[in-house]
Design a protein around this motif. Structure first.
Motif, mmCIF file in Angstrom:
data_model
loop_
_atom_site.group_PDB
_atom_site.id
_atom_site.type_symbol
_atom_site.label_atom_id
_atom_site.label_comp_id
_atom_site.label_asym_id
_atom_site.label_seq_id
_atom_site.Cartn_x
_atom_site.Cartn_y
_atom_site.Cartn_z
ATOM 1 N N MET A 22 0.833 -1.163 0.000
ATOM 2 C CA MET A 22 0.000 0.000 0.000
ATOM 3 C C MET A 22 0.886 1.238 0.000
ATOM 4 O O MET A 22 1.890 1.300 0.690
ATOM 5 N N PHE A 23 0.464 2.227 -0.784
ATOM 6 C CA PHE A 23 1.172 3.495 -0.860
ATOM 7 C C PHE A 23 0.320 4.593 -0.244
ATOM 8 O O PHE A 23 -0.863 4.700 -0.548
ATOM 9 N N MET A 75 -6.351 8.487 11.938
ATOM 10 C CA MET A 75 -5.795 8.320 10.590
ATOM 11 C C MET A 75 -5.204 6.931 10.435
ATOM 12 O O MET A 75 -5.392 6.275 9.401
ATOM 13 N N MET A 76 -4.490 6.474 11.454
ATOM 14 C CA MET A 76 -3.876 5.147 11.388
ATOM 15 C C MET A 76 -4.944 4.056 11.336
ATOM 16 O O MET A 76 -4.817 3.098 10.575
ATOM 17 N N LYS A 77 -6.003 4.209 12.127
ATOM 18 C CA LYS A 77 -7.106 3.232 12.089
ATOM 19 C C LYS A 77 -7.730 3.167 10.699
ATOM 20 O O LYS A 77 -7.968 2.081 10.172
ATOM 21 N N GLU A 78 -8.012 4.334 10.137
ATOM 22 C CA GLU A 78 -8.618 4.388 8.801
ATOM 23 C C GLU A 78 -7.681 3.784 7.758
ATOM 24 O O GLU A 78 -8.106 3.022 6.889
ATOM 25 N N THR A 79 -6.401 4.122 7.841
ATOM 26 C CA THR A 79 -5.422 3.584 6.893
ATOM 27 C C THR A 79 -5.361 2.067 6.995
ATOM 28 O O THR A 79 -5.348 1.365 5.974
ATOM 29 N N GLY A 91 -7.624 -4.111 0.988
ATOM 30 C CA GLY A 91 -6.859 -4.354 -0.227
ATOM 31 C C GLY A 91 -6.598 -3.153 -1.113
ATOM 32 O O GLY A 91 -6.192 -3.313 -2.270
ATOM 33 N N TYR A 92 -6.793 -1.954 -0.600
ATOM 34 C CA TYR A 92 -6.512 -0.766 -1.410
ATOM 35 C C TYR A 92 -5.016 -0.626 -1.628
ATOM 36 O O TYR A 92 -4.222 -0.833 -0.728
ATOM 37 N N ARG A 93 -4.655 -0.290 -2.850
ATOM 38 C CA ARG A 93 -3.247 -0.105 -3.174
ATOM 39 C C ARG A 93 -2.764 1.302 -2.824
ATOM 40 O O ARG A 93 -1.625 1.491 -2.409
ATOM 41 N N HIS A 146 4.311 9.569 -1.892
ATOM 42 C CA HIS A 146 4.274 10.739 -2.762
ATOM 43 C C HIS A 146 3.470 11.828 -2.072
ATOM 44 O O HIS A 146 2.675 11.553 -1.176
ATOM 45 N N THR A 147 3.668 13.066 -2.511
ATOM 46 C CA THR A 147 2.818 14.162 -2.069
ATOM 47 C C THR A 147 2.294 14.884 -3.308
ATOM 48 O O THR A 147 2.974 14.974 -4.324
ATOM 49 N N VAL A 148 1.071 15.352 -3.175
ATOM 50 C CA VAL A 148 0.428 16.112 -4.248
ATOM 51 C C VAL A 148 0.005 17.450 -3.654
ATOM 52 O O VAL A 148 -0.690 17.489 -2.644
ATOM 53 N N VAL A 149 0.439 18.533 -4.283
ATOM 54 C CA VAL A 149 0.043 19.866 -3.858
ATOM 55 C C VAL A 149 -0.870 20.430 -4.931
ATOM 56 O O VAL A 149 -0.490 20.516 -6.100
ATOM 57 N N VAL A 150 -2.078 20.801 -4.520
ATOM 58 C CA VAL A 150 -3.038 21.398 -5.452
ATOM 59 C C VAL A 150 -2.913 22.909 -5.290
ATOM 60 O O VAL A 150 -3.033 23.434 -4.194
#
Length: 134
Positions: free
Chosen positions: A1-2, A95-99, A106-108, A129-133
């Motif tokens: 998982m990423f 956040m850790m629980k949700e992750t 099985g989410y990648r 990775h990080t995404v900045v909008v």
């Protein structure tokens, strides 16, 4: 998982980007939603906020009055630090629980929508990775 960190300013288009990720099959965790959730009555952060800041931060129904609390911490770094020391660990736990739930499903890719990702710095090391909008 990423894990992919997503951040950006208000009205930058993050919601549109999140929709694209969801259409591609990615799970999304919205930290703002978690932050509102962990301060509800009955949760440890709620109790600790009331202990630290008093009942004047409560609405009649027992919810935290976000405006009053915001006014209390706005120009007082010590009080802001105190609030963050109460809420940030609880937010991280959720956040850790949700992750972990998404991992078990099985989410990648899991997209973590974290408005202050770069300002807090602590979570950057966990992101593939990080995404900045902008």
């Amino acid at each position: 998982m990423f894990l992919v960190g997503l951040t950006g300013g208000i009205a930058s288009g993050k919601s549109s980007v999140i929709q694209v990720f969801q259409q591609l099959g990615c799970a999304v965790i919205d930290v703002d939603i978690i932050a509102r959730h962990i301060v509800q009555p009955g949760y440890p952060a709620h109790r600790r906020i009331v202990e630290a800041f008093g009942t004047e931060v409560l609405l009649e129904n027992g919810d935290i009055d976000r405006k009053v609390l915001g006014d209390l911490i706005f120009n007082q770094p010590d009080r802001r630090h105190l609030l963050n020391s109460i809420t940030h660990p609880e937010i991280c736990k959720e956040m850790m629980k949700e992750t972990f739930k998404y991992f078990l499903r099985g989410y990648r890719y899991v997209i973590l929508d974290i408005p202050l990702l770069f300002e807090t710095k602590k979570l950057l090391k966990y992101m593939k990775h990080t995404v900045v909008v902008y």
